[in-house]
Design a protein around this motif. Structure first.
Motif, PDB file in Angstrom:
ATOM      1  N   GLU A  50       4.039   4.946  -3.459  1.00  0.00           N
ATOM      2  CA  GLU A  50       2.588   4.875  -3.205  1.00  0.00           C
ATOM      3  C   GLU A  50       1.833   5.743  -4.211  1.00  0.00           C
ATOM      4  O   GLU A  50       0.808   5.334  -4.762  1.00  0.00           O
ATOM      5  CB  GLU A  50       2.254   5.315  -1.777  1.00  0.00           C
ATOM      6  CG  GLU A  50       0.801   4.975  -1.422  1.00  0.00           C
ATOM      7  CD  GLU A  50       0.227   5.766  -0.281  1.00  0.00           C
ATOM      8  OE1 GLU A  50       0.917   6.651   0.262  1.00  0.00           O
ATOM      9  OE2 GLU A  50      -0.948   5.519   0.062  1.00  0.00           O
ATOM     10  N   ALA A  73      -3.800  -3.229  -6.984  1.00  0.00           N
ATOM     11  CA  ALA A  73      -4.701  -3.718  -5.944  1.00  0.00           C
ATOM     12  C   ALA A  73      -3.895  -4.055  -4.693  1.00  0.00           C
ATOM     13  O   ALA A  73      -2.678  -4.242  -4.754  1.00  0.00           O
ATOM     14  CB  ALA A  73      -5.460  -4.949  -6.435  1.00  0.00           C
ATOM     15  N   VAL A  74      -4.601  -4.125  -3.582  1.00  0.00           N
ATOM     16  CA  VAL A  74      -4.011  -4.544  -2.309  1.00  0.00           C
ATOM     17  C   VAL A  74      -4.853  -5.704  -1.819  1.00  0.00           C
ATOM     18  O   VAL A  74      -6.070  -5.700  -1.988  1.00  0.00           O
ATOM     19  CB  VAL A  74      -4.040  -3.381  -1.279  1.00  0.00           C
ATOM     20  CG1 VAL A  74      -3.475  -3.826   0.055  1.00  0.00           C
ATOM     21  CG2 VAL A  74      -3.264  -2.189  -1.805  1.00  0.00           C
ATOM     22  N   SER A  75      -4.204  -6.715  -1.247  1.00  0.00           N
ATOM     23  CA  SER A  75      -4.976  -7.874  -0.800  1.00  0.00           C
ATOM     24  C   SER A  75      -4.522  -8.357   0.566  1.00  0.00           C
ATOM     25  O   SER A  75      -3.331  -8.453   0.847  1.00  0.00           O
ATOM     26  CB  SER A  75      -4.833  -9.010  -1.818  1.00  0.00           C
ATOM     27  OG  SER A  75      -5.459 -10.170  -1.332  1.00  0.00           O
ATOM     28  N   THR A  97      -1.361  -6.576   1.986  1.00  0.00           N
ATOM     29  CA  THR A  97      -1.719  -5.392   2.779  1.00  0.00           C
ATOM     30  C   THR A  97      -0.576  -4.911   3.670  1.00  0.00           C
ATOM     31  O   THR A  97      -0.307  -3.708   3.751  1.00  0.00           O
ATOM     32  CB  THR A  97      -2.971  -5.680   3.643  1.00  0.00           C
ATOM     33  OG1 THR A  97      -4.043  -6.040   2.768  1.00  0.00           O
ATOM     34  CG2 THR A  97      -3.382  -4.470   4.444  1.00  0.00           C
ATOM     35  N   TYR A 100       1.925  -3.060   1.575  1.00  0.00           N
ATOM     36  CA  TYR A 100       1.409  -1.742   1.187  1.00  0.00           C
ATOM     37  C   TYR A 100       1.455  -0.774   2.376  1.00  0.00           C
ATOM     38  O   TYR A 100       1.857   0.382   2.237  1.00  0.00           O
ATOM     39  CB  TYR A 100      -0.021  -1.884   0.658  1.00  0.00           C
ATOM     40  CG  TYR A 100      -0.658  -0.566   0.291  1.00  0.00           C
ATOM     41  CD1 TYR A 100      -0.214   0.171  -0.800  1.00  0.00           C
ATOM     42  CD2 TYR A 100      -1.704  -0.043   1.049  1.00  0.00           C
ATOM     43  CE1 TYR A 100      -0.799   1.387  -1.128  1.00  0.00           C
ATOM     44  CE2 TYR A 100      -2.293   1.162   0.725  1.00  0.00           C
ATOM     45  CZ  TYR A 100      -1.838   1.880  -0.364  1.00  0.00           C
ATOM     46  OH  TYR A 100      -2.411   3.083  -0.686  1.00  0.00           O
ATOM     47  N   ASN A 101       1.068  -1.264   3.541  1.00  0.00           N
ATOM     48  CA  ASN A 101       1.088  -0.402   4.727  1.00  0.00           C
ATOM     49  C   ASN A 101       2.516   0.030   5.068  1.00  0.00           C
ATOM     50  O   ASN A 101       2.740   1.170   5.480  1.00  0.00           O
ATOM     51  CB  ASN A 101       0.446  -1.117   5.924  1.00  0.00           C
ATOM     52  CG  ASN A 101      -1.071  -1.120   5.831  1.00  0.00           C
ATOM     53  OD1 ASN A 101      -1.660  -0.266   5.151  1.00  0.00           O
ATOM     54  ND2 ASN A 101      -1.716  -2.079   6.478  1.00  0.00           N
ATOM     55  N   ARG A 104       3.577   2.839   2.935  1.00  0.00           N
ATOM     56  CA  ARG A 104       2.939   4.113   3.286  1.00  0.00           C
ATOM     57  C   ARG A 104       3.524   4.747   4.543  1.00  0.00           C
ATOM     58  O   ARG A 104       3.253   5.906   4.837  1.00  0.00           O
ATOM     59  CB  ARG A 104       1.445   3.899   3.533  1.00  0.00           C
ATOM     60  CG  ARG A 104       0.673   3.420   2.340  1.00  0.00           C
ATOM     61  CD  ARG A 104      -0.777   3.259   2.748  1.00  0.00           C
ATOM     62  NE  ARG A 104      -1.339   4.516   3.207  1.00  0.00           N
ATOM     63  CZ  ARG A 104      -2.179   4.648   4.209  1.00  0.00           C
ATOM     64  NH1 ARG A 104      -2.576   3.601   4.897  1.00  0.00           N
ATOM     65  NH2 ARG A 104      -2.653   5.828   4.555  1.00  0.00           N
TER      66      ARG A 104
END
Lengths: 231, 123
Positions: A50, A73-75, A97, A100-101, A104
């Motif tokens: 991250e 980018a995150v989409s 998204t 990405y989550n 994290r």
């Protein structure tokens, strides 16, 4: 270029990258990428993905012989888990998204391990496949994927998706880092140390044992620079 | 469709200067990282009202400047009625809203001059 669902290592499922890579070259390229992205990271530490993605704009990669900016980018709307595109003079890595989550998350999970490899896979495309990114920059992503599937067969060692998978594994769990785990590392050690999923750890251990455990491979010098910082 | 977003660019720069990840800032603002990324990249229009104030607070930015950038990026302005402190504020705000489209260049210049003079005296 996108992360596919199955992370198979044997069957070509991407584009002919125009060049062939062997495991030793892959290890050297991954070492170079790791050095560019996280220079202070120790070989047996979990890759701080991250943070790396957050700072990726400090770097440039080669596309068509020129260094261009990297972006992240995150989409919410992305269909694949991740994709890498050359657009508006910039190579942008986009993660969905949920991926990405997962990346994290503070809690280890299968999803987090998969997200780590997905992001590393996209990093590999960004650093290594500049020519392909340029070639497909004017084609919508899904059309490019379909076009890739319709092309003639090519050797696995030239396949863009195989390259990205193998480089991703080497970025996240470098052979030199695995070597630090002892003479006969286990997949459980790889999972705990590098945050790999079960299947990925098994596969990585197999590749390490069969192809990379000799000193000859681990000591090959890194190739010429494929990235630069700032500017 | 992608739009030029001064707001998105300002947010991205401030976020990076504050060493915040997309996810960390999105959590602070109360939006999804995907939405924040879209705003930064100019794929979605900036938010309005409260959300802009939350951005300003989280990134320690000037609210007026950020509101102006958001409005410019949206191509539309919105008077923040909740920030109107007195009946006079409300009266002027309502008059502006009512007559906005019929104001000519000279009248707009008069209003602008009055605002600029106010800015000069407060600086």
């Amino acid at each position: 270029m996108s992360g596919a669902k199955a992370r198979g290592f044997e069957r070509p499922r991407g584009f002919d990258a125009g060049f062939s890579l062997d495991y030793a070259s892959i290890e050297a390229i991954a070492r170079n990428i790791r050095q560019a992205l996280a220079p202070a990271l120790k070989l047996h530490e979990r890759f701080p993905m991250e943070r790396v993605l957050n700072n990726i704009e400090d770097l440039k990669v080669k596309v068509g012989g020129k260094f261009v900016a990297l972006g992240f980018a995150v989409s919410d709307d992305l269909f694949p888990e991740g994709q890498t595109q050359f657009k508006n003079g910039r190579v942008t890595i986009t993660l969905r998204t949920d991926v990405y989550n997962a990346l994290r998350s503070a809690t280890p999970s299968k999803k987090r391990s998969r997200a780590l490899i997905t992001a590393a896979h996209e990093l590999a495309h960004a650093f290594v496949h500049g020519a392909l990114l340029l070639k497909f920059s004017s084609i919508p992503h899904q059309d490019a994927v379909l076009l890739g599937r319709s092309l003639k067969e090519h050797a696995i060692s030239r396949d863009s998706e195989w390259h990205a998978d193998a480089i991703a594994a080497a970025i996240v769990s470098p052979a030199a880092g695995i070597a630090l785990l002892g003479r006969a590392p286990t997949s459980d050690q790889l999972r705990a140390c590098f945050d790999l999923g079960f299947q990925c750890a098994e596969k990585r251990l197999e590749v390490y044992t069969q192809k990379l455990s000799t000193k000859r491979f681990r000591s090959r010098p890194a190739p010429k620079s494929i990235s630069k910082r700032g500017g | 469709m992608e739009i030029q977003s001064k707001f998105g660019e300002a947010i991205r720069k401030a976020r990076r200067a504050a060493d915040l990840t997309l996810g960390t800032l999105a959590d602070k603002i109360g939006i999804s990282p995907g939405y924040l990324s879209d705003i930064e990249q100019g794929r979605k229009a900036p938010p309005s009202g409260d959300a802009v104030a939350r951005f300003a607070e989280a990134l320690v930015m000037d609210l007026n400047l950020l509101s102006q950038l958001a409005a410019e990026s949206r191509g539309a302005f919105k008077l923040l009625v909740e920030q109107m402190m007195t009946p006079k504020h409300l009266e002027v705000g309502a008059a502006l809203e009512r007559h906005w489209t019929s104001l000519d260049d000279a009248q707009l210049s008069q209003i602008l001059n009055a605002l600029l003079q106010r800015k000069d005296t407060t600086e």
